[in-house]
Design a protein around this motif. Structure first.
Motif, PDB file in Angstrom:
ATOM      1  N   PRO A  31      11.538 -15.288  20.595  1.00 56.62           N
ATOM      2  CA  PRO A  31      12.279 -15.282  21.861  1.00 56.62           C
ATOM      3  C   PRO A  31      12.669 -13.894  22.348  1.00 56.62           C
ATOM      4  O   PRO A  31      12.897 -13.693  23.543  1.00 56.62           O
ATOM      5  CB  PRO A  31      13.526 -16.114  21.543  1.00 56.62           C
ATOM      6  N   ASP A  32      12.760 -12.919  21.434  1.00 60.94           N
ATOM      7  CA  ASP A  32      13.115 -11.557  21.842  1.00 60.94           C
ATOM      8  C   ASP A  32      12.512 -10.577  20.843  1.00 60.94           C
ATOM      9  O   ASP A  32      11.805 -10.982  19.909  1.00 60.94           O
ATOM     10  CB  ASP A  32      14.646 -11.381  21.937  1.00 60.94           C
ATOM     11  N   GLN A  53      -0.503 -13.944   6.723  1.00 65.53           N
ATOM     12  CA  GLN A  53       0.682 -13.254   7.192  1.00 65.53           C
ATOM     13  C   GLN A  53       0.296 -12.226   8.254  1.00 65.53           C
ATOM     14  O   GLN A  53      -0.861 -11.815   8.344  1.00 65.53           O
ATOM     15  CB  GLN A  53       1.403 -12.558   6.041  1.00 65.53           C
ATOM     16  N   ALA A  54       1.286 -11.852   9.076  1.00 65.15           N
ATOM     17  CA  ALA A  54       1.040 -10.858  10.127  1.00 65.15           C
ATOM     18  C   ALA A  54       2.364 -10.245  10.537  1.00 65.15           C
ATOM     19  O   ALA A  54       3.414 -10.915  10.521  1.00 65.15           O
ATOM     20  CB  ALA A  54       0.362 -11.497  11.331  1.00 65.15           C
ATOM     21  N   ASN A  55       2.327  -8.970  10.910  1.00 68.27           N
ATOM     22  CA  ASN A  55       3.522  -8.306  11.399  1.00 68.27           C
ATOM     23  C   ASN A  55       3.802  -8.748  12.833  1.00 68.27           C
ATOM     24  O   ASN A  55       2.876  -9.018  13.609  1.00 68.27           O
ATOM     25  CB  ASN A  55       3.359  -6.788  11.361  1.00 68.27           C
ATOM     26  N   ILE A  56       5.085  -8.801  13.171  1.00 75.48           N
ATOM     27  CA  ILE A  56       5.483  -9.160  14.531  1.00 75.48           C
ATOM     28  C   ILE A  56       5.557  -7.885  15.359  1.00 75.48           C
ATOM     29  O   ILE A  56       6.252  -6.936  14.996  1.00 75.48           O
ATOM     30  CB  ILE A  56       6.849  -9.876  14.531  1.00 75.48           C
ATOM     31  N   SER A  57       4.839  -7.878  16.453  1.00 75.82           N
ATOM     32  CA  SER A  57       4.823  -6.727  17.355  1.00 75.82           C
ATOM     33  C   SER A  57       4.911  -7.220  18.787  1.00 75.82           C
ATOM     34  O   SER A  57       4.174  -8.140  19.169  1.00 75.82           O
ATOM     35  CB  SER A  57       3.530  -5.908  17.155  1.00 75.82           C
ATOM     36  N   VAL A  93       3.021 -21.395  18.257  1.00 77.30           N
ATOM     37  CA  VAL A  93       4.336 -21.728  17.703  1.00 77.30           C
ATOM     38  C   VAL A  93       5.393 -21.015  18.536  1.00 77.30           C
ATOM     39  O   VAL A  93       5.468 -19.785  18.538  1.00 77.30           O
ATOM     40  CB  VAL A  93       4.463 -21.314  16.229  1.00 77.30           C
ATOM     41  N   ASN A  94       6.180 -21.788  19.255  1.00 77.58           N
ATOM     42  CA  ASN A  94       7.261 -21.249  20.077  1.00 77.58           C
ATOM     43  C   ASN A  94       8.533 -21.223  19.239  1.00 77.58           C
ATOM     44  O   ASN A  94       9.103 -22.262  18.952  1.00 77.58           O
ATOM     45  CB  ASN A  94       7.442 -22.113  21.329  1.00 77.58           C
ATOM     46  N   TRP A  95       8.976 -20.029  18.862  1.00 80.16           N
ATOM     47  CA  TRP A  95      10.145 -19.919  17.988  1.00 80.16           C
ATOM     48  C   TRP A  95      11.437 -20.299  18.704  1.00 80.16           C
ATOM     49  O   TRP A  95      12.438 -20.601  18.073  1.00 80.16           O
ATOM     50  CB  TRP A  95      10.259 -18.499  17.440  1.00 80.16           C
ATOM     51  N   GLN A  96      11.394 -20.314  20.016  1.00 79.49           N
ATOM     52  CA  GLN A  96      12.584 -20.682  20.781  1.00 79.49           C
ATOM     53  C   GLN A  96      12.966 -22.143  20.544  1.00 79.49           C
ATOM     54  O   GLN A  96      14.126 -22.466  20.322  1.00 79.49           O
ATOM     55  CB  GLN A  96      12.344 -20.449  22.280  1.00 79.49           C
ATOM     56  N   ASP A  97      11.973 -23.027  20.605  1.00 76.70           N
ATOM     57  CA  ASP A  97      12.270 -24.453  20.411  1.00 76.70           C
ATOM     58  C   ASP A  97      11.754 -24.986  19.069  1.00 76.70           C
ATOM     59  O   ASP A  97      11.868 -26.177  18.777  1.00 76.70           O
ATOM     60  CB  ASP A  97      11.694 -25.292  21.547  1.00 76.70           C
TER      61      ASP A  97
END
Length: 333
Positions: A31-32, A53-57, A93-97
């Motif tokens: 979400p941010d 696995q993967a880094n968030i960017s 995959v929407n981490w918000q919901d």
């Protein structure tokens, strides 16, 4: 784990597991940007193994790989997680919901999850009736999905939250697809259910030893009733139950014994919680990966409070709050 009203008929249609093998791509959108630089892990729900696995960017992590047969999985970021089905598809995959989308089984899984959550929110005065409805829905989900990845997930919950006799459990498993028997979570649910039967009320307590060499039998079954509290420092409900146990301790200490069993917890965290909560009774500890006590008693969630009689037999288990207080007051110590 309480959700359901009426799911759409299309969402409840059978989905075959006879899918072709292929590649998957899971795109996780946060979400941010506060998680930028962290790692998103994709783990197999059954084994716990990390499969990618993967880094968030820039709020996004992309995990790719190959899959032979669809399976339940989790995406983990920090202490948070989202469950999904890994199958040959482009999955979002929407981490918000906390919802996956983009593939047939994931759409079906989300519909089922929403339905179960809606049921759970209904609540009401009869918790047992609600629990029965939820368990029935898990069983139907298992029956509707026994040939795809959702089936074992549903059966695991159905077994975990039911009190089966050994005969009932054996009958249920013998009717399941043979591949279910090799799944770790299903096997664990089976073992837990059998342990519950073996340690039911009226059965002798089962002994275990903590990291210091202290045995449960050193503290319980010594001619007095003993309250045994299975807990962990990180467990909110466990911490909220401690004042109730302390009130019983203040009232009955000397007339009965009190023992804590800190499971699934780091020793330093346990020690800190003991000091913060001012726990006066002895606490057995075995470390973060100490599962022997919960495995032996088939304990599926904490806090789990057990009452052991002077002769070492289990008088009651699964007591909390007012039910625990009443059970001990009724002993007329």
């Amino acid at each position: 784990m309480k959700k359901i009203l009426i799911a759409a008929a299309a969402a409840l249609m059978m989905v075959s597991c006879n899918q072709q093998s292929g590649n998957f791509k899971v795109t996780v959108t946060m979400p941010d940007a506060t998680t930028d630089g962290q790692t998103a892990y994709l783990t197999n729900y059954d084994t716990g193994d990390t499969v990618g696995q993967a880094n968030i960017s820039n709020r996004v992590a992309v995990i790719e790989g190959a899959v032979d047969t669809a399976y339940m999985a989790r995406v983990l970021v920090g202490d948070d997680r989202v469950e999904l089905v890994v199958e040959p598809a482009q999955i979002a995959v929407n981490w918000q919901d906390h919802k996956p989308s983009g593939s047939p089984l994931n759409e079906r899984f989300v519909a089922l999850d929403d339905e179960l959550n809606a049921m759970a929110q209904q609540g009401g005065d009869n918790d047992e009736a609600l629990e029965r409805k939820l368990l029935d829905r898990f069983y139907k989900a298992y029956q509707d999905n026994r040939d795809n990845a959702i089936g074992p997930w549903a059966l695991n919950y159905y077994i975990t939250f039911n009190d089966f006799s050994t005969q009932q459990l054996d009958s249920l498993i013998s009717a399941a697809p043979p591949r279910y028997r090799s799944l770790r979570r299903v096997q664990q649910a089976i073992n837990d259910s059998k342990a519950v039967v073996a340690t039911a009320e009226g059965q002798p307590m089962v002994d275990f030893t903590d990291a210091s060499g202290k045995k449960l039998s050193d503290l319980a079954g010594k001619g007095k009733y003993t309250l045994v509290d299975f807990w962990a420092s990180w467990c909110g409900p466990c911490r909220r139950e401690i004042p109730n146990i302390k009130a019983l301790y203040d009232k009955y200490n000397g007339k009965m014994n009190f023992v804590g069993v800190a499971v699934w917890d780091k020793p330093d965290d346990t020690a800190r919680a003991i000091a913060e909560l001012q726990i006066p009774w002895p606490v057995m500890q075995g470390g973060e990966n100490w599962t022997e006590p919960t495995d032996l008693y088939g304990i599926k969630g904490i806090p789990h409070i057990m009452l052991i009689g002077p002769d070492g037999k289990i008088v009651a288990r699964g007591l909390t709050g007012q039910f625990l207080t009443k059970a001990i007051d009724d002993l007329k110590l």
